[in-house]
Design a protein around this motif. Structure first.
Motif, PDB file in Angstrom:
ATOM      1  N   VAL A 190       1.396   3.455 -16.190  1.00  0.00           N
ATOM      2  CA  VAL A 190       1.963   3.582 -14.847  1.00  0.00           C
ATOM      3  C   VAL A 190       1.884   2.230 -14.141  1.00  0.00           C
ATOM      4  O   VAL A 190       0.835   1.593 -14.117  1.00  0.00           O
ATOM      5  CB  VAL A 190       1.208   4.635 -14.005  1.00  0.00           C
ATOM      6  CG1 VAL A 190       1.877   4.787 -12.639  1.00  0.00           C
ATOM      7  CG2 VAL A 190       1.164   5.976 -14.721  1.00  0.00           C
ATOM      8  N   ILE A 191       3.007   1.810 -13.572  1.00  0.00           N
ATOM      9  CA  ILE A 191       3.067   0.565 -12.800  1.00  0.00           C
ATOM     10  C   ILE A 191       3.250   0.923 -11.324  1.00  0.00           C
ATOM     11  O   ILE A 191       4.167   1.671 -10.962  1.00  0.00           O
ATOM     12  CB  ILE A 191       4.232  -0.337 -13.264  1.00  0.00           C
ATOM     13  CG1 ILE A 191       4.117  -0.635 -14.766  1.00  0.00           C
ATOM     14  CG2 ILE A 191       4.261  -1.622 -12.442  1.00  0.00           C
ATOM     15  CD1 ILE A 191       2.870  -1.385 -15.150  1.00  0.00           C
ATOM     16  N   GLY A 192       2.351   0.418 -10.501  1.00  0.00           N
ATOM     17  CA  GLY A 192       2.449   0.658  -9.062  1.00  0.00           C
ATOM     18  C   GLY A 192       2.585  -0.651  -8.306  1.00  0.00           C
ATOM     19  O   GLY A 192       3.133  -1.624  -8.824  1.00  0.00           O
ATOM     20  N   LYS A 193       2.063  -0.679  -7.104  1.00  0.00           N
ATOM     21  CA  LYS A 193       2.112  -1.895  -6.289  1.00  0.00           C
ATOM     22  C   LYS A 193       0.759  -2.064  -5.601  1.00  0.00           C
ATOM     23  O   LYS A 193       0.263  -1.153  -4.937  1.00  0.00           O
ATOM     24  CB  LYS A 193       3.221  -1.804  -5.241  1.00  0.00           C
ATOM     25  CG  LYS A 193       3.357  -3.055  -4.378  1.00  0.00           C
ATOM     26  CD  LYS A 193       4.483  -2.888  -3.363  1.00  0.00           C
ATOM     27  CE  LYS A 193       4.619  -4.137  -2.489  1.00  0.00           C
ATOM     28  NZ  LYS A 193       5.683  -3.969  -1.461  1.00  0.00           N
ATOM     29  N   ALA A 194       0.172  -3.243  -5.770  1.00  0.00           N
ATOM     30  CA  ALA A 194      -1.158  -3.497  -5.218  1.00  0.00           C
ATOM     31  C   ALA A 194      -1.094  -3.754  -3.711  1.00  0.00           C
ATOM     32  O   ALA A 194      -0.104  -4.270  -3.184  1.00  0.00           O
ATOM     33  CB  ALA A 194      -1.793  -4.689  -5.920  1.00  0.00           C
ATOM     34  N   ALA A 195      -2.175  -3.352  -3.038  1.00  0.00           N
ATOM     35  CA  ALA A 195      -2.320  -3.630  -1.601  1.00  0.00           C
ATOM     36  C   ALA A 195      -3.795  -3.454  -1.234  1.00  0.00           C
ATOM     37  O   ALA A 195      -4.545  -2.753  -1.922  1.00  0.00           O
ATOM     38  CB  ALA A 195      -1.455  -2.683  -0.775  1.00  0.00           C
ATOM     39  N   HIS A 196      -4.196  -4.092  -0.142  1.00  0.00           N
ATOM     40  CA  HIS A 196      -5.573  -3.939   0.333  1.00  0.00           C
ATOM     41  C   HIS A 196      -5.720  -2.538   0.930  1.00  0.00           C
ATOM     42  O   HIS A 196      -4.958  -2.138   1.819  1.00  0.00           O
ATOM     43  CB  HIS A 196      -5.894  -5.007   1.383  1.00  0.00           C
ATOM     44  CG  HIS A 196      -7.362  -5.119   1.671  1.00  0.00           C
ATOM     45  ND1 HIS A 196      -8.051  -4.154   2.364  1.00  0.00           N
ATOM     46  CD2 HIS A 196      -8.263  -6.085   1.359  1.00  0.00           C
ATOM     47  CE1 HIS A 196      -9.315  -4.520   2.468  1.00  0.00           C
ATOM     48  NE2 HIS A 196      -9.475  -5.704   1.869  1.00  0.00           N
ATOM     49  N   SER A 197      -6.714  -1.788   0.445  1.00  0.00           N
ATOM     50  CA  SER A 197      -6.833  -0.395   0.866  1.00  0.00           C
ATOM     51  C   SER A 197      -7.345  -0.239   2.293  1.00  0.00           C
ATOM     52  O   SER A 197      -7.236   0.848   2.871  1.00  0.00           O
ATOM     53  CB  SER A 197      -7.771   0.359  -0.085  1.00  0.00           C
ATOM     54  OG  SER A 197      -9.083  -0.176  -0.025  1.00  0.00           O
ATOM     55  N   GLY A 198      -7.865  -1.326   2.867  1.00  0.00           N
ATOM     56  CA  GLY A 198      -8.346  -1.248   4.243  1.00  0.00           C
ATOM     57  C   GLY A 198      -7.368  -1.823   5.242  1.00  0.00           C
ATOM     58  O   GLY A 198      -7.192  -1.277   6.341  1.00  0.00           O
ATOM     59  N   ILE A 199      -6.698  -2.901   4.884  1.00  0.00           N
ATOM     60  CA  ILE A 199      -5.829  -3.618   5.822  1.00  0.00           C
ATOM     61  C   ILE A 199      -4.410  -3.049   5.841  1.00  0.00           C
ATOM     62  O   ILE A 199      -3.832  -2.820   6.908  1.00  0.00           O
ATOM     63  CB  ILE A 199      -5.802  -5.124   5.483  1.00  0.00           C
ATOM     64  CG1 ILE A 199      -7.218  -5.706   5.586  1.00  0.00           C
ATOM     65  CG2 ILE A 199      -4.830  -5.874   6.386  1.00  0.00           C
ATOM     66  CD1 ILE A 199      -7.323  -7.140   5.114  1.00  0.00           C
ATOM     67  N   ALA A 207      -0.964   3.355  -8.764  1.00  0.00           N
ATOM     68  CA  ALA A 207      -0.727   3.755 -10.150  1.00  0.00           C
ATOM     69  C   ALA A 207      -1.742   4.816 -10.575  1.00  0.00           C
ATOM     70  O   ALA A 207      -1.418   5.731 -11.344  1.00  0.00           O
ATOM     71  CB  ALA A 207      -0.816   2.538 -11.065  1.00  0.00           C
ATOM     72  N   ILE A 208      -2.957   4.714 -10.072  1.00  0.00           N
ATOM     73  CA  ILE A 208      -3.987   5.690 -10.427  1.00  0.00           C
ATOM     74  C   ILE A 208      -3.637   7.075  -9.881  1.00  0.00           C
ATOM     75  O   ILE A 208      -3.811   8.087 -10.563  1.00  0.00           O
ATOM     76  CB  ILE A 208      -5.371   5.228  -9.914  1.00  0.00           C
ATOM     77  CG1 ILE A 208      -5.860   4.038 -10.746  1.00  0.00           C
ATOM     78  CG2 ILE A 208      -6.375   6.367  -9.957  1.00  0.00           C
ATOM     79  CD1 ILE A 208      -7.189   3.465 -10.295  1.00  0.00           C
ATOM     80  N   ASP A 279       6.164   7.799  -4.814  1.00  0.00           N
ATOM     81  CA  ASP A 279       7.363   6.971  -4.706  1.00  0.00           C
ATOM     82  C   ASP A 279       7.025   5.505  -4.965  1.00  0.00           C
ATOM     83  O   ASP A 279       6.017   4.982  -4.482  1.00  0.00           O
ATOM     84  CB  ASP A 279       7.976   7.106  -3.311  1.00  0.00           C
ATOM     85  CG  ASP A 279       8.595   8.479  -3.081  1.00  0.00           C
ATOM     86  OD1 ASP A 279       8.880   9.164  -4.084  1.00  0.00           O
ATOM     87  OD2 ASP A 279       8.762   8.858  -1.904  1.00  0.00           O
ATOM     88  N   GLY A 280       7.886   4.856  -5.723  1.00  0.00           N
ATOM     89  CA  GLY A 280       7.709   3.429  -5.976  1.00  0.00           C
ATOM     90  C   GLY A 280       6.924   3.119  -7.231  1.00  0.00           C
ATOM     91  O   GLY A 280       6.785   1.942  -7.590  1.00  0.00           O
ATOM     92  N   THR A 281       6.413   4.135  -7.906  1.00  0.00           N
ATOM     93  CA  THR A 281       5.735   3.890  -9.181  1.00  0.00           C
ATOM     94  C   THR A 281       6.693   4.111 -10.337  1.00  0.00           C
ATOM     95  O   THR A 281       7.687   4.824 -10.209  1.00  0.00           O
ATOM     96  CB  THR A 281       4.512   4.802  -9.353  1.00  0.00           C
ATOM     97  OG1 THR A 281       4.930   6.169  -9.278  1.00  0.00           O
ATOM     98  CG2 THR A 281       3.468   4.529  -8.277  1.00  0.00           C
ATOM     99  N   LYS A 282       6.373   3.505 -11.449  1.00  0.00           N
ATOM    100  CA  LYS A 282       7.170   3.657 -12.662  1.00  0.00           C
ATOM    101  C   LYS A 282       6.243   4.068 -13.804  1.00  0.00           C
ATOM    102  O   LYS A 282       5.092   3.627 -13.867  1.00  0.00           O
ATOM    103  CB  LYS A 282       7.885   2.353 -13.027  1.00  0.00           C
ATOM    104  CG  LYS A 282       8.897   1.896 -11.979  1.00  0.00           C
ATOM    105  CD  LYS A 282       9.539   0.585 -12.395  1.00  0.00           C
ATOM    106  CE  LYS A 282      10.546   0.100 -11.352  1.00  0.00           C
ATOM    107  NZ  LYS A 282      11.174  -1.199 -11.744  1.00  0.00           N
TER     108      LYS A 282
END
Length: 379
Positions: A190-199, A207-208, A279-282
């Motif tokens: 699974v490919i997702g998109k990384a981001a800061h989980s707090g900011i 992806a998880i 949405d946005g994952t592959k």
């Protein structure tokens, strides 16, 4: 033949000890070849023709027949020389006998069987029976890792055979194997998109999270009553606890009873990955069925009746069973060759440190094999 085997029991154990004390893990080319050359020399001394099939990455395979033209053979015997144990295991945990059991890496899976085949052949030759002329023996080097280089060889040499006898060990209760579930292995990515989980978690695509949905959907394929089982055995993903994961993978094992089920599983898995919940994952699925099922057919039933009748004549009550584990029996069975597995001696705990052989089964199961060969050679 019974007297011959009883008189040579100690000799059988000596050969078994020698084989067990040679490391021959599937990736230990040198060790597997050492086992193979030892067995080759024994068969050649018995007047057999031995053809080495050279392998670049794994141990070599050996094709063994009494006649220079193995096409005359009607019985294919399959046995593998590799084990699951790492190099050095035999040095730290060598062959030993305690009471009625022998222990050591690969003692039951399947070095005892390698000895049984040799001494079944010796017993037949000693009795001046010509059944060996009907036998072709294939010793392979990579069964424990799915037979990547030997499968084609097995299928090639199964063509034209009337019977296939596979030398995996008998079950702990002495049963032979008449059916095995098929097996497939897959990797789900699974490919997702990384981001800061707090900011800025809203900018991420986990992806998880998507993998979690997919895992639940995969487990819903399982149908225990029908013999279908899906297991996600390994998962991996993410980079840190405070980062929305941009990548996750799962390793999937599937088991099934019939070829039709295999196709159904493929279709269900394709439907699962056709859409995403996040949405946005592959998603991407790779892998395939790597062992067909060994199905209990009418031909198998006929072969079982022969083996059980031979067992009765030897005062051995033989029953059969189904198992979920894989073996090379699946390849011959899928070609509609009557196939029975589990014809080796009795033991248990294969692939573990406590793996053992029941010593009082060594001679009787070798005698059974010799008489089964003798009987099948008449067909």
């Amino acid at each position: 033949m019974k007297r011959y085997l009883e008189e040579h029991r100690d000799e059988m154990l000596q050969l078994l000890e020698k084989l067990v004390n040679i490391d021959s893990g599937s990736y230990d080319k040198e060790g597997v070849n050492q086992v193979g050359y030892l067995l080759r020399d024994i068969y050649q001394q018995l007047g057999f023709h031995v053809l080495k099939v050279e392998q670049s990455d794994h141990g070599n395979h050996f094709i063994i027949s009494k006649n220079a033209n193995p096409s005359q053979a009607t019985i294919l015997i399959l046995a593998h020389m590799d084990t699951v144990f790492e190099k050095g295991t035999a040095g730290t945990r060598p062959f030993k006998v305690e009471g009625n059991r022998a222990y050591g890496p690969g003692v039951i899976d399947m070095k005892a069987s390698l000895v049984s085949v040799i001494y079944a052949v010796k017993a037949l030759l000693h009795s001046q029976n010509d059944a060996c002329a009907k036998v072709e023996i294939l010793l392979t080097s990579d069964e424990e890792i799915g037979s990547p280089t030997s499968r084609a060889l097995i299928e090639q040499h199964a063509i034209g055979k009337k019977f296939a006898l596979v030398m995996e060990p008998a079950r702990k209760n002495g049963a032979i194997v008449s059916a095995r579930r098929g097996k497939g292995q897959y990797t789900l990515e699974v490919i997702g998109k990384a981001a800061h989980s707090g900011i800025e978690p809203e900018k991420g695509r986990s992806a998880i999270e998507e993998l979690a949905y997919k895992i639940i959907q995969l487990y819903e394929i399982t149908d225990e009553e029908e013999g279908i089982h899906v297991n996600v055995g390994l998962i991996e993903g993410g980079t840190s606890v405070n980062t929305v994961s941009d990548h996750a993978t799962a390793q999937i094992d599937v088991r099934f009873r019939t070829q039709e089920q295999a196709q159904e599983i493929k279709e269900q898995m394709a439907a699962i990955i056709a859409s995403t919940e996040v949405d946005g994952t592959k998603v991407k699925l790779e892998g395939d069925i790597n062992r067909p099922p060994m199905e209990k057919t009418e031909q198998t039933e006929k072969l079982l009746r022969i083996i059980k009748r031979v067992g009765d004549e030897l005062d051995l009550f033989i029953k059969d069973t189904e198992t979920g584990g894989g073996s090379d029996a699946s390849f011959t069975s899928a070609l509609s060759i009557p196939t029975v597995d589990g014809l080796g001696p009795v033991g248990g705990r294969a692939h573990r440190e406590s793996e053992y052989l029941e010593l009082d089964s060594f001679v009787p199961r070798t005698l059974l094999l010799a008489h089964v060969i003798k009987e099948l050679a008449t067909y």
